[in-house]
Write a protein that holds these residues in place. Structure first.
Motif, mmCIF file in Angstrom:
data_model
loop_
_atom_site.group_PDB
_atom_site.id
_atom_site.type_symbol
_atom_site.label_atom_id
_atom_site.label_comp_id
_atom_site.label_asym_id
_atom_site.label_seq_id
_atom_site.Cartn_x
_atom_site.Cartn_y
_atom_site.Cartn_z
ATOM 1 N N LEU A 150 6.831 -3.220 -7.136
ATOM 2 C CA LEU A 150 5.906 -2.787 -6.093
ATOM 3 C C LEU A 150 6.601 -1.880 -5.094
ATOM 4 O O LEU A 150 7.719 -2.166 -4.654
ATOM 5 C CB LEU A 150 5.339 -3.996 -5.344
ATOM 6 N N MET A 151 5.931 -0.811 -4.713
ATOM 7 C CA MET A 151 6.386 0.069 -3.648
ATOM 8 C C MET A 151 5.390 -0.045 -2.503
ATOM 9 O O MET A 151 4.273 0.487 -2.576
ATOM 10 C CB MET A 151 6.487 1.513 -4.147
ATOM 11 N N PRO A 152 5.725 -0.777 -1.420
ATOM 12 C CA PRO A 152 4.754 -1.014 -0.345
ATOM 13 C C PRO A 152 4.492 0.240 0.494
ATOM 14 O O PRO A 152 5.388 1.053 0.722
ATOM 15 C CB PRO A 152 5.422 -2.113 0.489
ATOM 16 N N CYS A 153 3.252 0.367 0.942
ATOM 17 C CA CYS A 153 2.823 1.496 1.768
ATOM 18 C C CYS A 153 2.280 0.956 3.092
ATOM 19 O O CYS A 153 1.346 0.140 3.095
ATOM 20 C CB CYS A 153 1.738 2.312 1.067
ATOM 21 N N TYR A 154 2.849 1.418 4.191
ATOM 22 C CA TYR A 154 2.401 0.980 5.517
ATOM 23 C C TYR A 154 1.810 2.128 6.331
ATOM 24 O O TYR A 154 1.389 1.919 7.473
ATOM 25 C CB TYR A 154 3.566 0.336 6.272
ATOM 26 N N TYR A 183 -2.407 1.919 -8.077
ATOM 27 C CA TYR A 183 -2.498 1.453 -6.691
ATOM 28 C C TYR A 183 -3.077 0.044 -6.657
ATOM 29 O O TYR A 183 -4.023 -0.276 -7.381
ATOM 30 C CB TYR A 183 -3.399 2.398 -5.889
ATOM 31 N N SER A 189 -1.698 -7.045 -3.771
ATOM 32 C CA SER A 189 -0.257 -6.925 -3.556
ATOM 33 C C SER A 189 0.329 -8.252 -3.093
ATOM 34 O O SER A 189 1.383 -8.693 -3.577
ATOM 35 C CB SER A 189 0.025 -5.835 -2.519
ATOM 36 N N LEU A 196 5.554 -10.656 0.812
ATOM 37 C CA LEU A 196 5.486 -9.286 1.301
ATOM 38 C C LEU A 196 4.882 -9.253 2.701
ATOM 39 O O LEU A 196 3.867 -9.904 2.977
ATOM 40 C CB LEU A 196 4.651 -8.431 0.347
ATOM 41 N N LEU A 206 -0.073 -3.308 6.225
ATOM 42 C CA LEU A 206 0.054 -3.001 4.805
ATOM 43 C C LEU A 206 -1.197 -2.290 4.300
ATOM 44 O O LEU A 206 -2.315 -2.795 4.447
ATOM 45 C CB LEU A 206 0.287 -4.288 4.014
ATOM 46 N N THR A 209 0.052 -1.291 -2.211
ATOM 47 C CA THR A 209 1.302 -0.965 -2.892
ATOM 48 C C THR A 209 1.016 -0.107 -4.111
ATOM 49 O O THR A 209 -0.098 -0.118 -4.649
ATOM 50 C CB THR A 209 2.055 -2.234 -3.362
ATOM 51 N N MET A 319 10.453 -5.397 -5.921
ATOM 52 C CA MET A 319 10.014 -4.516 -4.840
ATOM 53 C C MET A 319 11.069 -3.454 -4.594
ATOM 54 O O MET A 319 12.270 -3.739 -4.633
ATOM 55 C CB MET A 319 9.774 -5.312 -3.552
#
Length: 615
Positions: A150-154, A183, A189, A196, A206, A209, A319
């Motif tokens: 997972l690549m988290p996006c904030y 996505y 996620s 996370l 968040l 991800t 992650m």
């Protein structure tokens, strides 16, 4: 010619006098998987084979270095029909090759550099690595797996930005892609990775991800599998054999190596038509055997990691933090019932016993804490380690001292005296590096091959007859052979299948025959029988070898590894006929080695600023 002492083994293994596997024309034309015998010569036989070479009866190829690159070269050369030798001054994979992030990957961050810097070299590196990723997963199926990450996006802009980047990653892989990235909503996620953070360090919530897939592997055991596969293909490979000097002919060309067997103290020479220096961070030390003053080809960089309990993450997903507060990349990945996190990337000295510093450990813990709902405690760290990356710079270039020449790709060059050096690269591309190195050796004209390179479709030992149901079959066999043993547990069955592949049943048979079905230490799936198996079949020569590289206990739990030392030493002493003095020395050496995995004390907090009293 292979030594007479090894000749009986060739009949058992189905090998020819040239040292390579005998391929029929159909295999060469259609590229079928090549079959290897499981039995390999003993280390004693291998050292004997090395010492029988003569100036008029040299090996075709001698490799110095038993890490990923060196053993990969030995497999490639032997399966092409070259009479091949390999020496390693410590154990196979004892350096950088056992201390990686355990990812088989193309390099997501290299792709970003390729796009934004319009760097064709970086793009080529990603493409080649993604092709090699598929081959590695196919050829060592028991030691590898596909891992979702997972690549988290904030930030809202991160969603399309990372999604587009990872779709490009998929497209570059083409038909060799593992699975398509996608996505995930914040709720999905969190279901996959419950720890996370729902908001990161700056308070941003968040946004979801991007899920993508890469490969994961057991680096040290893959290195051992390469060494034993090379041996099964006819190569004379030996650990704990040190190169003490280079042999040169009347024209100053390198024609072999002066060696010392560190186990027996015996000195001997190994003669070869071509010598390849594949010693990773230590290539310049070997090049210095020519005489001091050579331009160095390696800039060392440290890659530190920490091991944490599995409850910090998830057993089924990893992650990646693409950009920490200071711009670095950090991974948090499941590995054999634990979580490993890292890595750092900073200049460091070249040493045989690198250790993670307190600052490196603190950086990793702080970086992943920013993306987790739970603060990572220093006291929970189970083990720490550091590997040295050999970043390659061409010493023959006019501006060799310029750091702009330091690349992640591999580099092969030939010294004026004929010594071939290979350095740089990464685990994922080890096979391609090996193929390129053997091609350079062939280009010298001093050796000829019987077969073309076939390693892209060569299953390594343990993978020949491996099935994805192997763990279930192992559990069934354990219940029959060892009905009251911990070997019947699901954890041990999965471990045996993953570590030994289609040879797992032989480990069970050994456990049943010698009543070695007990666990070495509570809480970990390793059986006593594995110690004996490693000595007999995997060139395990020290307690350290077993705890760090035949199993991964030192990397997973340093305290548990220390607790296992007495029993491992007892079993090895019986197999190798150690004296009481030798056994005690081995235990002390193992304790000293395991101390390098101990968690360094947390850095002292910075003193609080105080206001100067008004005068």
């Amino acid at each position: 010619m292979i030594s007479a002492r090894l000749a009986p083994w060739l009949g058992v293994l189905g090998l020819g006098a040239g040292g390579g596997i005998l391929l029929n024309s159909t295999q060469q034309q259609e590229g079928e998987h090549l079959m290897l015998a499981a039995a390999v010569p003993s280390r004693q036989q291998q050292v004997a084979a090395l010492s029988t070479s003569r100036p008029n009866q040299p090996f075709d190829l001698l490799v110095i270095g038993g890490g990923a690159t060196g053993t990969g070269i030995a497999v490639d050369a032997a399966t092409r029909g070259l009479r091949t030798a390999l020496i390693e001054r410590e154990d196979f994979g004892s350096g950088t090759s056992s201390k990686s992030t355990k990812l088989v990957h193309g390099g997501v961050r290299y792709l970003e550099k390729a796009v934004f810097n319009l760097d064709y070299g970086q793009l080529k590196l990603v493409y080649e690595a993604l092709q090699e990723r598929r081959d590695l997963l196919d050829n060592a199926p028991h030691l590898t797996s596909t891992l979702p990450i997972l690549m988290p996006c904030y930030k809202w802009w991160e969603v399309p930005f990372y999604w587009a980047g990872l779709k490009a990653y998929d497209l570059i892989a083409g038909t060799r892609n593992l699975a398509w990235s996608k996505y995930l909503l914040p709720s999905e996620s969190l279901r996959r990775l419950p720890t996370l953070a729902e908001a990161n360090h700056d308070g941003s919530s968040l946004k979801g991800t991007i899920l993508y897939y890469d490969g994961q592997f057991d680096d040290a055991r893959l290195n051992v599998a390469l060494a034993t596969t090379a041996a099964a293909a006819g190569a004379a490979v030996a650990n704990y054999v040190e190169a003490t000097g280079l042999i040169k002919d009347a024209n100053g060309q390198v024609t072999g190596v002066h060696c010392r067997d560190k186990q027996s103290g015996k000195k001997f020479d190994v003669h070869a038509k071509v010598v390849i220096n594949a010693t990773g961070p230590f290539v310049d030390q070997v090049r210095d055997l020519n005489g001091r003053g050579v331009k160095h080809a390696v800039t060392a960089s440290s890659g530190a990691h920490v091991t944490l309990p599995e409850w910090y993450g998830s057993a089924g997903v990893g992650m990646i933090v693409p950009k920490t507060k200071d711009g670095r990349v950090v991974f948090m990945l499941p590995f054999q019932g634990s979580i490993i996190a890292g890595t750092t990337d900073a200049p460091c000295p070249v040493t045989a016993r690198p250790q993670a510093s307190a600052d490196e450990v603190a950086f990793i813990l702080d970086a992943i804490s920013d993306f987790l709902q739970i603060k990572v405690r220093h006291a929970d760290v189970l083990s720490t380690w550091s590997g040295i990356r050999p970043l390659a710079a061409d010493p023959t270039a006019q501006d060799a001292g310029n750091t702009g020449n330091i690349v992640r790709d591999h580099l092969i060059f030939t010294e004026p005296n004929g010594l071939i050096t290979i350095t740089g690269g990464k685990w994922t591309t080890y096979r391609r590096m090996a193929e390129d190195a053997v091609d350079v050796a062939l280009a010298t004209g001093r050796v000829q091959v019987a077969h073309q390179c076939t390693t892209s479709r060569l299953k390594l030992l343990g993978g020949q007859a491996y099935k994805h149901t192997q763990h279930a079959e192992v559990a069934q066999q354990a219940s029959e052979m060892l009905p009251s043993s911990p070997a019947c547990s699901s954890a041990t069955a999965r471990h045996l299948a993953a570590a030994y592949g289609d040879q797992a049943q032989h480990v069970l048979q050994l456990a049943a025959a010698q009543q070695l079905g007990k666990l070495l230490v509570p809480g970990h799936p390793y059986l006593e029988a594995e110690v004996v198996w490693a000595v007999r079949h995997e060139y395990c020569m020290s307690v350290e070898d077993f705890l760090a590289r035949r199993t991964r206990l030192a990397f997973l739990d340093a305290k548990a590894a220390a607790a296992a030392v007495p029993r491992v030493a007892e079993l090895m002493a019986a197999e190798l006929r150690w004296s009481g003095h030798k056994k005690r020395g081995e235990m002390r050496a193992a304790a000293a080695y395991l101390a390098t995995f101990a968690t360094p004390p947390a850095p002292a907090p910075a003193p609080a600023a105080t206001k100067q009293a008004a005068v």
